[in-house]
Design a protein around this motif. Structure first.
Motif, PDB file in Angstrom:
ATOM      1  N   GLU A 286      -9.326 -12.880  28.278  1.00 34.18           N
ATOM      2  CA  GLU A 286      -7.957 -13.256  28.639  1.00 34.18           C
ATOM      3  C   GLU A 286      -6.933 -12.563  27.748  1.00 34.18           C
ATOM      4  OE1 GLU A 286      -7.774 -17.539  28.689  1.00 34.18           O
ATOM      5  OE2 GLU A 286      -9.428 -17.647  30.126  1.00 34.18           O
ATOM      6  N   ALA A 287      -7.297 -12.276  26.494  1.00 36.82           N
ATOM      7  CA  ALA A 287      -6.381 -11.615  25.566  1.00 36.82           C
ATOM      8  C   ALA A 287      -6.298 -10.105  25.822  1.00 36.82           C
ATOM      9  CB  ALA A 287      -6.826 -11.870  24.131  1.00 36.82           C
ATOM     10  N   GLY A 288      -7.218  -9.591  26.639  1.00 31.58           N
ATOM     11  CA  GLY A 288      -7.174  -8.180  26.981  1.00 31.58           C
ATOM     12  C   GLY A 288      -7.971  -7.276  26.059  1.00 31.58           C
ATOM     13  N   ILE A 289      -8.914  -7.846  25.304  1.00 32.68           N
ATOM     14  CA  ILE A 289      -9.770  -6.999  24.474  1.00 32.68           C
ATOM     15  C   ILE A 289     -10.654  -6.168  25.400  1.00 32.68           C
ATOM     16  CG2 ILE A 289     -11.682  -7.025  22.808  1.00 32.68           C
ATOM     17  CD1 ILE A 289     -10.306  -9.380  21.464  1.00 32.68           C
ATOM     18  N   LYS A 290     -10.718  -4.869  25.124  1.00 35.24           N
ATOM     19  CA  LYS A 290     -11.401  -3.930  26.011  1.00 35.24           C
ATOM     20  C   LYS A 290     -12.824  -3.653  25.542  1.00 35.24           C
ATOM     21  CE  LYS A 290      -7.468  -2.096  28.215  1.00 35.24           C
ATOM     22  NZ  LYS A 290      -7.067  -3.351  28.800  1.00 35.24           N
TER      23      LYS A 290
END
Length: 108
Positions: free
Chosen positions: A38-42
């Motif tokens: 959800e935080a957008g860590i890739k």
């Protein structure tokens, strides 16, 4: 949650990171629906074999947790273990050669 590995010189070279001594945790996989997701860590996108070990490169490299330098997966786990479940979290990642700040607010 994430699946990650401590960055070493071989991984850094494979990812074309400048200079030796890059430290941090390479994110290989991100669990779908997790706070990290959800935080957008890739997560990594390319599978390579380094010293006989399959590693998924191309993902974010976590370099700091709440301002504290992270050099290994063990340090990341220890840092996360000290947090309370509702504590906000600031993560610094190396992405495409630039430092990116990601803030995670649990329970939102």
């Amino acid at each position: 949650g994430i699946l990650g590995i401590t960055v070493n010189d071989a991984i850094a070279r494979e990812m074309d990171l400048s200079g030796d001594g890059q430290q941090g945790v390479l994110v290989e996989q991100v669990e779908s629906g997790s706070l990290a997701d959800e935080a957008g860590i890739k997560a990594g996108t390319k599978s390579v074999t380094i010293n006989g070990q399959k590693i998924i490169i191309g993902g974010d490299i976590i370099t700091a947790l709440n301002g504290q330098t992270i050099a290994s997966i063990e340090e990341l786990k220890a840092g996360l273990a000290q947090l309370t479940a509702d504590q906000a979290l600031s993560i610094t990642v190396l992405r495409d050669g630039m430092d990116v700040q990601i803030t995670i607010q649990p329970g939102e």
